[in-house]
Design a protein around this motif. Structure first.
Motif, mmCIF file in Angstrom:
data_model
loop_
_atom_site.group_PDB
_atom_site.id
_atom_site.type_symbol
_atom_site.label_atom_id
_atom_site.label_comp_id
_atom_site.label_asym_id
_atom_site.label_seq_id
_atom_site.Cartn_x
_atom_site.Cartn_y
_atom_site.Cartn_z
ATOM 1 N N ARG A 14 0.822 -1.202 0.000
ATOM 2 C CA ARG A 14 0.000 0.000 0.000
ATOM 3 C C ARG A 14 0.859 1.254 0.000
ATOM 4 N N PRO A 15 0.577 2.175 -0.910
ATOM 5 C CA PRO A 15 1.296 3.442 -0.897
ATOM 6 C C PRO A 15 0.852 4.268 0.309
ATOM 7 N N ASP A 16 1.658 5.219 0.715
ATOM 8 C CA ASP A 16 1.268 6.124 1.784
ATOM 9 C C ASP A 16 0.578 7.311 1.121
ATOM 10 N N TYR A 17 -0.723 7.173 0.919
ATOM 11 C CA TYR A 17 -1.487 8.184 0.194
ATOM 12 C C TYR A 17 -1.382 9.565 0.834
ATOM 13 N N GLY A 18 -1.403 9.618 2.160
ATOM 14 C CA GLY A 18 -1.365 10.902 2.847
ATOM 15 C C GLY A 18 -0.091 11.674 2.597
ATOM 16 N N LEU A 19 1.051 11.010 2.750
ATOM 17 C CA LEU A 19 2.321 11.695 2.504
ATOM 18 C C LEU A 19 2.464 12.089 1.038
ATOM 19 N N GLU A 20 1.987 11.229 0.143
ATOM 20 C CA GLU A 20 2.053 11.567 -1.283
ATOM 21 C C GLU A 20 1.162 12.763 -1.596
ATOM 22 N N ALA A 21 -0.015 12.828 -0.995
ATOM 23 C CA ALA A 21 -0.916 13.960 -1.220
ATOM 24 C C ALA A 21 -0.297 15.244 -0.675
ATOM 25 N N ALA A 22 0.278 15.180 0.523
ATOM 26 C CA ALA A 22 0.906 16.366 1.120
ATOM 27 C C ALA A 22 2.025 16.888 0.224
ATOM 28 N N ALA A 23 2.856 15.984 -0.273
ATOM 29 C CA ALA A 23 3.953 16.392 -1.154
ATOM 30 C C ALA A 23 3.418 16.995 -2.452
ATOM 31 N N ALA A 24 2.408 16.358 -3.036
ATOM 32 C CA ALA A 24 1.853 16.834 -4.312
ATOM 33 C C ALA A 24 1.224 18.220 -4.174
ATOM 34 N N LEU A 25 0.639 18.504 -3.015
ATOM 35 C CA LEU A 25 -0.047 19.781 -2.811
ATOM 36 C C LEU A 25 0.819 20.824 -2.112
ATOM 37 N N GLY A 26 2.024 20.427 -1.683
ATOM 38 C CA GLY A 26 2.890 21.357 -0.974
ATOM 39 C C GLY A 26 2.357 21.738 0.400
ATOM 40 N N VAL A 27 1.731 20.780 1.065
ATOM 41 C CA VAL A 27 1.154 21.006 2.391
ATOM 42 C C VAL A 27 2.047 20.339 3.429
ATOM 43 N N GLU A 28 2.279 21.015 4.550
ATOM 44 C CA GLU A 28 3.042 20.410 5.639
ATOM 45 C C GLU A 28 2.313 19.150 6.095
ATOM 46 N N PRO A 29 3.019 18.013 6.220
ATOM 47 C CA PRO A 29 2.360 16.773 6.632
ATOM 48 C C PRO A 29 1.621 16.884 7.965
ATOM 49 N N GLY A 30 2.073 17.724 8.855
ATOM 50 C CA GLY A 30 1.400 17.896 10.137
ATOM 51 C C GLY A 30 0.083 18.630 10.057
ATOM 52 N N ARG A 31 -0.205 19.241 8.904
ATOM 53 C CA ARG A 31 -1.470 19.964 8.673
ATOM 54 C C ARG A 31 -2.460 19.138 7.870
ATOM 55 N N MET A 32 -2.002 17.993 7.348
ATOM 56 C CA MET A 32 -2.883 17.150 6.536
ATOM 57 C C MET A 32 -3.287 15.928 7.345
ATOM 58 N N GLY A 33 -4.574 15.655 7.368
ATOM 59 C CA GLY A 33 -5.076 14.517 8.123
ATOM 60 C C GLY A 33 -5.389 13.337 7.229
ATOM 61 N N LYS A 34 -5.083 12.142 7.748
ATOM 62 C CA LYS A 34 -5.504 10.910 7.071
ATOM 63 C C LYS A 34 -6.606 10.304 7.923
ATOM 64 N N THR A 35 -7.612 9.772 7.252
ATOM 65 C CA THR A 35 -8.742 9.172 7.951
ATOM 66 C C THR A 35 -8.580 7.670 7.946
ATOM 67 N N LEU A 36 -8.519 7.106 9.133
ATOM 68 C CA LEU A 36 -8.381 5.668 9.307
ATOM 69 C C LEU A 36 -9.644 5.144 9.978
ATOM 70 N N ILE A 37 -10.160 4.051 9.476
ATOM 71 C CA ILE A 37 -11.341 3.442 10.079
ATOM 72 C C ILE A 37 -10.867 2.312 10.985
ATOM 73 N N ALA A 38 -11.331 2.355 12.206
ATOM 74 C CA ALA A 38 -10.956 1.358 13.203
ATOM 75 C C ALA A 38 -12.224 0.807 13.846
ATOM 76 N N THR A 39 -12.053 -0.296 14.572
ATOM 77 C CA THR A 39 -13.151 -0.788 15.400
ATOM 78 C C THR A 39 -12.717 -0.633 16.853
ATOM 79 N N VAL A 40 -13.627 -0.142 17.656
ATOM 80 C CA VAL A 40 -13.410 -0.049 19.094
ATOM 81 C C VAL A 40 -14.500 -0.890 19.740
ATOM 82 N N ASP A 41 -14.090 -1.950 20.398
ATOM 83 C CA ASP A 41 -15.028 -2.900 21.007
ATOM 84 C C ASP A 41 -16.096 -3.334 19.991
ATOM 85 N N GLY A 42 -15.651 -3.520 18.743
ATOM 86 C CA GLY A 42 -16.521 -4.027 17.688
ATOM 87 C C GLY A 42 -17.283 -2.974 16.895
#
Length: 167
Positions: A37-65
């Motif tokens: 899997r590519p690191d889409y977030g870092l690639e997007a930040a680089a492509a747009l010239g945005v500081e990585p700390g200002r760009m959010g990646k959305t991860l879907i998780a399960t918490v207690d199901g």
């Protein structure tokens, strides 16, 4: 040129929330195995010239199901223990990619915390709320939204918590 439309963009327009749509050429590869899997977030930040700390990646998780959406800076990792604690749960793990795609209506690398198919609880890392703007996916690869962090929190009814860790 017309504004690209996704459920995330439509939600912001309907709510009258100021935002900027930012487009870039997404990567061609779409690996499923963790090491492919590519690191889409870092690639997007680089492509747009945005500081990585200002760009959010959305991860879907399960918490207690139960599925939750976690938004962390692209240069950091999701702290699953902290995520569980932020929602009053005991155990968290990353969701199966297919389950994440079904729940959100978007593909991995293009999941937005806004306008998901199923409304999920959203937890945003506190580091993303510090600046004048934050950049998150608009719901498809190659399309990002820039908006005020307070507007992102309000539009998603998010909880803000320290859920990211370095390295």
């Amino acid at each position: 040129m017309p504004t690209p439309s996704t459920p995330a963009v439509a939600l912001l327009l309907q709510a009258g929330i100021a935002h900027r749509v930012r487009e870039y050429a997404p990567p061609e590869r779409h690996g499923r195995a963790r090491d492919e899997r590519p690191d889409y977030g870092l690639e997007a930040a680089a492509a747009l010239g945005v500081e990585p700390g200002r760009m959010g990646k959305t991860l879907i998780a399960t918490v207690d199901g139960a599925l939750v959406a976690a938004v962390v800076p692209v240069d950091r990792h999701l702290d699953l223990k902290a995520l569980a604690g932020a929602v009053g749960g005991r155990r968290a793990e990353l969701a199966d990619p297919a389950a994440a795609e079904r729940a959100t209506g978007s593909v991995i690398g293009g999941i937005s915390p806004l306008g998901t198919r199923r409304r999920l609880p959203v937890i945003i890392d506190v580091a993303l709320t510090d600046g004048a703007s934050v950049v998150v996916s608009a719901g498809r690869r190659g399309l990002q939204l820039e908006l005020d962090p307070a507007d992102l929190v309000a539009a998603t009814a998010a909880t803000v918590a320290a859920i990211a860790r370095s390295g």
